[in-house]
Design a protein around this motif. Structure first.
Motif, PDB file in Angstrom:
ATOM      1  N   HIS A  44       0.824  -1.205   0.000  1.00 48.45           N
ATOM      2  CA  HIS A  44       0.000   0.000   0.000  1.00 48.45           C
ATOM      3  C   HIS A  44       0.860   1.258   0.000  1.00 48.45           C
ATOM      4  CE1 HIS A  44      -3.828  -2.014   0.303  1.00 48.45           C
ATOM      5  NE2 HIS A  44      -3.426  -2.694   1.358  1.00 48.45           N
ATOM      6  N   SER A  45       2.084   1.172   0.478  1.00 42.35           N
ATOM      7  CA  SER A  45       3.002   2.314   0.515  1.00 42.35           C
ATOM      8  C   SER A  45       3.468   2.725  -0.879  1.00 42.35           C
ATOM      9  CB  SER A  45       4.231   1.966   1.357  1.00 42.35           C
ATOM     10  OG  SER A  45       5.001   0.959   0.701  1.00 42.35           O
ATOM     11  N   GLY A  46       3.295   1.826  -1.854  1.00 45.98           N
ATOM     12  CA  GLY A  46       3.760   2.075  -3.212  1.00 45.98           C
ATOM     13  C   GLY A  46       4.992   1.260  -3.578  1.00 45.98           C
ATOM     14  N   ALA A  47       5.650   0.690  -2.601  1.00 46.41           N
ATOM     15  CA  ALA A  47       6.829  -0.141  -2.866  1.00 46.41           C
ATOM     16  C   ALA A  47       6.399  -1.459  -3.520  1.00 46.41           C
ATOM     17  CB  ALA A  47       7.591  -0.433  -1.575  1.00 46.41           C
ATOM     18  N   VAL A  48       7.265  -1.963  -4.399  1.00 42.89           N
ATOM     19  CA  VAL A  48       7.030  -3.261  -5.044  1.00 42.89           C
ATOM     20  C   VAL A  48       8.307  -4.078  -4.915  1.00 42.89           C
ATOM     21  CG1 VAL A  48       6.441  -4.460  -7.182  1.00 42.89           C
ATOM     22  CG2 VAL A  48       5.395  -2.234  -6.684  1.00 42.89           C
ATOM     23  N   TRP A  49       8.166  -5.295  -4.413  1.00 43.60           N
ATOM     24  CA  TRP A  49       9.295  -6.207  -4.249  1.00 43.60           C
ATOM     25  C   TRP A  49       9.039  -7.495  -5.015  1.00 43.60           C
ATOM     26  CZ3 TRP A  49      13.739  -6.087  -1.002  1.00 43.60           C
ATOM     27  CH2 TRP A  49      13.939  -4.874  -0.338  1.00 43.60           C
ATOM     28  N   ALA A  50      10.117  -8.112  -5.490  1.00 39.69           N
ATOM     29  CA  ALA A  50      10.048  -9.418  -6.140  1.00 39.69           C
ATOM     30  C   ALA A  50      10.912 -10.396  -5.355  1.00 39.69           C
ATOM     31  CB  ALA A  50      10.539  -9.326  -7.580  1.00 39.69           C
ATOM     32  N   TYR A  51      10.403 -11.596  -5.179  1.00 37.02           N
ATOM     33  CA  TYR A  51      11.117 -12.658  -4.466  1.00 37.02           C
ATOM     34  C   TYR A  51      11.318 -13.818  -5.435  1.00 37.02           C
ATOM     35  CZ  TYR A  51       9.904  -9.800  -0.508  1.00 37.02           C
ATOM     36  OH  TYR A  51       9.791  -8.736   0.344  1.00 37.02           O
ATOM     37  N   ASP A  52      12.562 -14.270  -5.549  1.00 38.97           N
ATOM     38  CA  ASP A  52      12.941 -15.281  -6.541  1.00 38.97           C
ATOM     39  C   ASP A  52      12.818 -16.705  -6.017  1.00 38.97           C
ATOM     40  OD1 ASP A  52      13.669 -13.248  -8.367  1.00 38.97           O
ATOM     41  OD2 ASP A  52      15.630 -13.066  -7.401  1.00 38.97           O
ATOM     42  N   VAL A  54      10.346 -18.786  -5.704  1.00 42.08           N
ATOM     43  CA  VAL A  54       9.238 -19.075  -4.790  1.00 42.08           C
ATOM     44  C   VAL A  54       8.308 -20.106  -5.452  1.00 42.08           C
ATOM     45  CG1 VAL A  54       7.242 -18.107  -3.574  1.00 42.08           C
ATOM     46  CG2 VAL A  54       9.357 -16.754  -3.805  1.00 42.08           C
ATOM     47  N   PRO A  55       8.098 -21.245  -4.814  1.00 40.72           N
ATOM     48  CA  PRO A  55       7.184 -22.249  -5.369  1.00 40.72           C
ATOM     49  C   PRO A  55       5.741 -21.733  -5.360  1.00 40.72           C
ATOM     50  CG  PRO A  55       8.571 -23.196  -3.645  1.00 40.72           C
ATOM     51  CD  PRO A  55       8.763 -21.716  -3.603  1.00 40.72           C
ATOM     52  N   ILE A  56       4.919 -22.216  -6.270  1.00 35.23           N
ATOM     53  CA  ILE A  56       3.517 -21.818  -6.350  1.00 35.23           C
ATOM     54  C   ILE A  56       2.795 -22.078  -5.029  1.00 35.23           C
ATOM     55  CG2 ILE A  56       2.786 -24.018  -7.371  1.00 35.23           C
ATOM     56  CD1 ILE A  56       1.201 -20.547  -8.010  1.00 35.23           C
ATOM     57  N   GLU A  57       3.139 -23.153  -4.344  1.00 37.96           N
ATOM     58  CA  GLU A  57       2.483 -23.474  -3.074  1.00 37.96           C
ATOM     59  C   GLU A  57       2.693 -22.371  -2.038  1.00 37.96           C
ATOM     60  OE1 GLU A  57       3.331 -27.102  -5.388  1.00 37.96           O
ATOM     61  OE2 GLU A  57       4.654 -25.516  -4.667  1.00 37.96           O
ATOM     62  N   VAL A  58       3.882 -21.794  -2.015  1.00 39.39           N
ATOM     63  CA  VAL A  58       4.196 -20.714  -1.071  1.00 39.39           C
ATOM     64  C   VAL A  58       3.409 -19.452  -1.444  1.00 39.39           C
ATOM     65  CG1 VAL A  58       6.034 -19.217  -0.181  1.00 39.39           C
ATOM     66  CG2 VAL A  58       6.448 -21.662  -0.491  1.00 39.39           C
ATOM     67  N   ALA A  59       3.323 -19.151  -2.736  1.00 38.94           N
ATOM     68  CA  ALA A  59       2.547 -17.992  -3.189  1.00 38.94           C
ATOM     69  C   ALA A  59       1.071 -18.164  -2.824  1.00 38.94           C
ATOM     70  CB  ALA A  59       2.710 -17.805  -4.694  1.00 38.94           C
ATOM     71  N   ILE A  76       8.617 -15.938   3.948  1.00 39.16           N
ATOM     72  CA  ILE A  76       9.184 -15.636   2.627  1.00 39.16           C
ATOM     73  C   ILE A  76      10.466 -14.817   2.725  1.00 39.16           C
ATOM     74  CG2 ILE A  76       8.752 -14.470   0.421  1.00 39.16           C
ATOM     75  CD1 ILE A  76       5.799 -15.357   0.740  1.00 39.16           C
ATOM     76  N   LYS A  77      10.441 -13.714   3.455  1.00 42.06           N
ATOM     77  CA  LYS A  77      11.637 -12.856   3.532  1.00 42.06           C
ATOM     78  C   LYS A  77      12.889 -13.594   4.008  1.00 42.06           C
ATOM     79  CE  LYS A  77       9.563  -8.296   3.981  1.00 42.06           C
ATOM     80  NZ  LYS A  77       9.472  -7.107   4.846  1.00 42.06           N
ATOM     81  N   PRO A  78      12.799 -14.474   5.013  1.00 40.18           N
ATOM     82  CA  PRO A  78      14.017 -15.157   5.466  1.00 40.18           C
ATOM     83  C   PRO A  78      14.569 -16.200   4.494  1.00 40.18           C
ATOM     84  CG  PRO A  78      12.288 -15.285   7.148  1.00 40.18           C
ATOM     85  CD  PRO A  78      11.666 -14.772   5.886  1.00 40.18           C
ATOM     86  N   LYS A  79      13.725 -16.715   3.613  1.00 42.43           N
ATOM     87  CA  LYS A  79      14.130 -17.859   2.791  1.00 42.43           C
ATOM     88  C   LYS A  79      14.399 -17.517   1.327  1.00 42.43           C
ATOM     89  CE  LYS A  79      12.880 -22.579   1.784  1.00 42.43           C
ATOM     90  NZ  LYS A  79      12.007 -23.696   2.015  1.00 42.43           N
ATOM     91  N   TYR A  80      13.728 -16.497   0.790  1.00 39.16           N
ATOM     92  CA  TYR A  80      13.816 -16.196  -0.643  1.00 39.16           C
ATOM     93  C   TYR A  80      14.450 -14.829  -0.866  1.00 39.16           C
ATOM     94  CZ  TYR A  80      10.607 -20.098  -0.634  1.00 39.16           C
ATOM     95  OH  TYR A  80      10.038 -21.322  -0.424  1.00 39.16           O
ATOM     96  N   HIS A  81      15.323 -14.754  -1.867  1.00 42.04           N
ATOM     97  CA  HIS A  81      15.996 -13.495  -2.199  1.00 42.04           C
ATOM     98  C   HIS A  81      14.973 -12.474  -2.698  1.00 42.04           C
ATOM     99  CE1 HIS A  81      18.887 -10.651  -3.714  1.00 42.04           C
ATOM    100  NE2 HIS A  81      18.249 -10.665  -4.873  1.00 42.04           N
ATOM    101  N   GLY A  82      14.965 -11.300  -2.076  1.00 42.96           N
ATOM    102  CA  GLY A  82      14.058 -10.243  -2.489  1.00 42.96           C
ATOM    103  C   GLY A  82      14.822  -9.072  -3.095  1.00 42.96           C
ATOM    104  N   ARG A  83      14.175  -8.408  -4.058  1.00 48.69           N
ATOM    105  CA  ARG A  83      14.777  -7.208  -4.640  1.00 48.69           C
ATOM    106  C   ARG A  83      13.683  -6.174  -4.861  1.00 48.69           C
ATOM    107  NH1 ARG A  83      13.875 -10.868  -8.460  1.00 48.69           N
ATOM    108  NH2 ARG A  83      13.203 -10.222 -10.530  1.00 48.69           N
TER     109      ARG A  83
END
Length: 90
Positions: A44-52, A54-59, A76-83
């Motif tokens: 909601h803040s306007g920020a957009v992040w992508a996490y690499d 990530v299995p469909i089950e997690v999404a 998600i944040k501890p396990k998957y690389h975010g940018r």
């Protein structure tokens, strides 16, 4: 588990989901989408992040969780690389 307010019909190829998108009723997350193992989260803040990678089950679990922001932080944040894809303007 809860149902998101708006969810696009998942796109399938060969019987497998290859794309998913949902608007969420969350205090922090506005929407989430998944395609080709990448989970994209718009806040909601306007920020957009992508996490690499990530299995469909997690999404699907993020979208269905009663607290998507909590799920993102805990699972998600501890396990998957975010940018960061988009900065918050303001």
């Amino acid at each position: 588990m809860r149902t998101p307010t708006t969810k696009t019909t998942p796109a399938k190829v060969g019987g497998r989901i290859n794309q998913l998108s949902a608007r969420l009723e969350s205090a922090v997350i506005a929407s989430a989408s998944w395609s080709e193992q990448t989970l994209t989260v718009a806040f909601h803040s306007g920020a957009v992040w992508a996490y690499d990678a990530v299995p469909i089950e997690v999404a699907l679990m993020l979208i269905a969780d009663k607290s998507p922001g909590g799920y993102l932080t805990k699972w998600i944040k501890p396990k998957y690389h975010g940018r960061k894809l988009m900065e918050v303007k303001g």
